[in-house]
Design an enzyme around this catalytic site. Sequence first.
Site, mmCIF file in Angstrom:
data_model
loop_
_atom_site.group_PDB
_atom_site.id
_atom_site.type_symbol
_atom_site.label_atom_id
_atom_site.label_comp_id
_atom_site.label_asym_id
_atom_site.label_seq_id
_atom_site.Cartn_x
_atom_site.Cartn_y
_atom_site.Cartn_z
ATOM 1 N N HIS A 124 2.685 12.850 1.783
ATOM 2 C CA HIS A 124 1.269 12.662 2.078
ATOM 3 C C HIS A 124 0.606 11.755 1.057
ATOM 4 O O HIS A 124 1.112 11.571 -0.028
ATOM 5 C CB HIS A 124 0.555 14.014 2.106
ATOM 6 C CG HIS A 124 0.960 14.850 3.276
ATOM 7 N ND1 HIS A 124 1.886 15.863 3.172
ATOM 8 C CD2 HIS A 124 0.593 14.797 4.577
ATOM 9 C CE1 HIS A 124 2.057 16.422 4.360
ATOM 10 N NE2 HIS A 124 1.294 15.794 5.224
ATOM 11 N N HIS A 140 0.827 -1.210 0.000
ATOM 12 C CA HIS A 140 0.000 0.000 0.000
ATOM 13 C C HIS A 140 0.866 1.267 0.000
ATOM 14 O O HIS A 140 0.627 2.196 0.764
ATOM 15 C CB HIS A 140 -0.963 0.002 1.186
ATOM 16 C CG HIS A 140 -1.941 -1.135 1.148
ATOM 17 N ND1 HIS A 140 -2.870 -1.283 0.140
ATOM 18 C CD2 HIS A 140 -2.129 -2.186 1.978
ATOM 19 C CE1 HIS A 140 -3.590 -2.375 0.360
ATOM 20 N NE2 HIS A 140 -3.159 -2.945 1.473
#
Length: 529
Positions: free
Chosen positions: A529, A281
């Site tokens: 981010h 991920h």
Amino acid sequence: MSDRVPMRRALISVSDKTGLVEFARDLSARGIEILSTGGTAKSLREAGLTVIDVADVTGFPEMMDGRVKTLHPVVHGGLLALRDNDEHMAAAATHEIGMIDLLVVNLYPFEETVAKGADYDTCIENIDIGGPAMIRAASKNHAFVSVITDVQDYAALLAELNANDGDTTYSFRQKLAQTAYARTAAYDAAVSTWMAKAIGEETPRRRAFAGTLAQTLRYGENPHQAAAFYTDGSNRAGVATAKQWQGKELSYNNINDTDAAFELVAEFDPAKGPAVAIIKHANPCGVATGASAGEAYRRAFDCDRTSAFGGIIALNTTLDAETARAITEIFTEVVIAPDATDEAREIFAAKKNLRLLTTGGLPDPAAAGDTFRQVAGGFLVQGRDNGVIRPADLKVVTKRQPTEAELKDLLFAWTVAKHVKSNAIVYAKDLATVGIGAGQMSRIDSTRIGQRKAQDMAEALGLAQPLTQGAVVASDAFFPFADGVIALADAGALAVIQPGGSMRDDEVIAAADERGLAMVFTGQRHFRH
């Protein structure tokens, strides 16, 4: 407007002459008259084809080093005239303007010229003017005109003519027009982007991005989201340029995670030894170096075996048989490396669902470039995070200096932290990660998660001490409070690397000194981010 339009006359002017002669010969065999210019006309004549020079049609020779040759009413009138408009056709007859039913143009190789590092004046001379003007004219008049800008569409046009007795259908011409407009848009984007950089304009008033479809994906991050993969023409080594040796098509998430893995492992110079990164991920769950690729893989795997299941593995060196065998012991989605031995590929062949990609090289982590992200009503653009910290850049802020071994581990952990979602905490020892905390809303949570993962892994390996004992820690941004430093010291860490810059730096440093930690500031952060 008729759905079907017969094709009687074509204008061909191309820089890329791949497949040109065969394509033109097929058109000529159908009785289609061919107009052409310069080098294209020369190539066709040398192949024995009958060609009419555009200069003979316009009555004006090519001039100004070829800058002016198709910018003429006879050409644009032939492309723009509405065949069902009596006034248009009367004007064409009065001025002896013949209709053009097919335009075949690929543009001056501007992008390739820039990629070769050509000087400013050479790049300027490779900006096509007449080509885009004709393409836009033909595309606008797609009710009657077919336009081809990509060599790959030659076969599609011939198939269309075969299927419709020499005619083209409106829907087909629409698709060609859309492709053509996208091509001129991409071309203009390349020119404007290059010029902004050439004149030092970091934030130009208008920005344009373009891509070429590489793959239509089954879906995006989730099955209800449509998705596709586009290349940007930069040829940066990675998933976009890789050769896939086996396995089913890459998914949206596969591509995203594989890119993250390869960009991370490229930070480690293969001349200094093999490195392996395991990604899940888009976050690393294990990164390590080793004397061999196999050793690096095992050490990375031993950071978090649970998360490694179904992950993406990236190597900075050639995949060999030993490493391939170790990887096949668990389920892995994708393996990407600069190269792979024949034996390694044979071992992977038994795992039909495992994708193997080779790239032929590594991306340069220090190279400039841009990244962008869509937000509501716009998009954010920034330079790629190519920041690199070296020992000379570090500032020791504690009473205890880091040892030489700790310093190497600190720089290793800092490199990994750059690729971990914020808030990022990376525990490392002997140039291998031993615990990673990623993407939490508070830094103390990331600190504790990394510690807990290291503890769980130590228990799984049957070790008496937690893996964080004697480790170092990297934090992608400053510690806002001393609690994070206290927690990692309690976990057994010996040294810390962080940007510094908090209002409470003095408290954080004091906490480190009380616990005998070495701490260094980088003066640079790596939010991701």
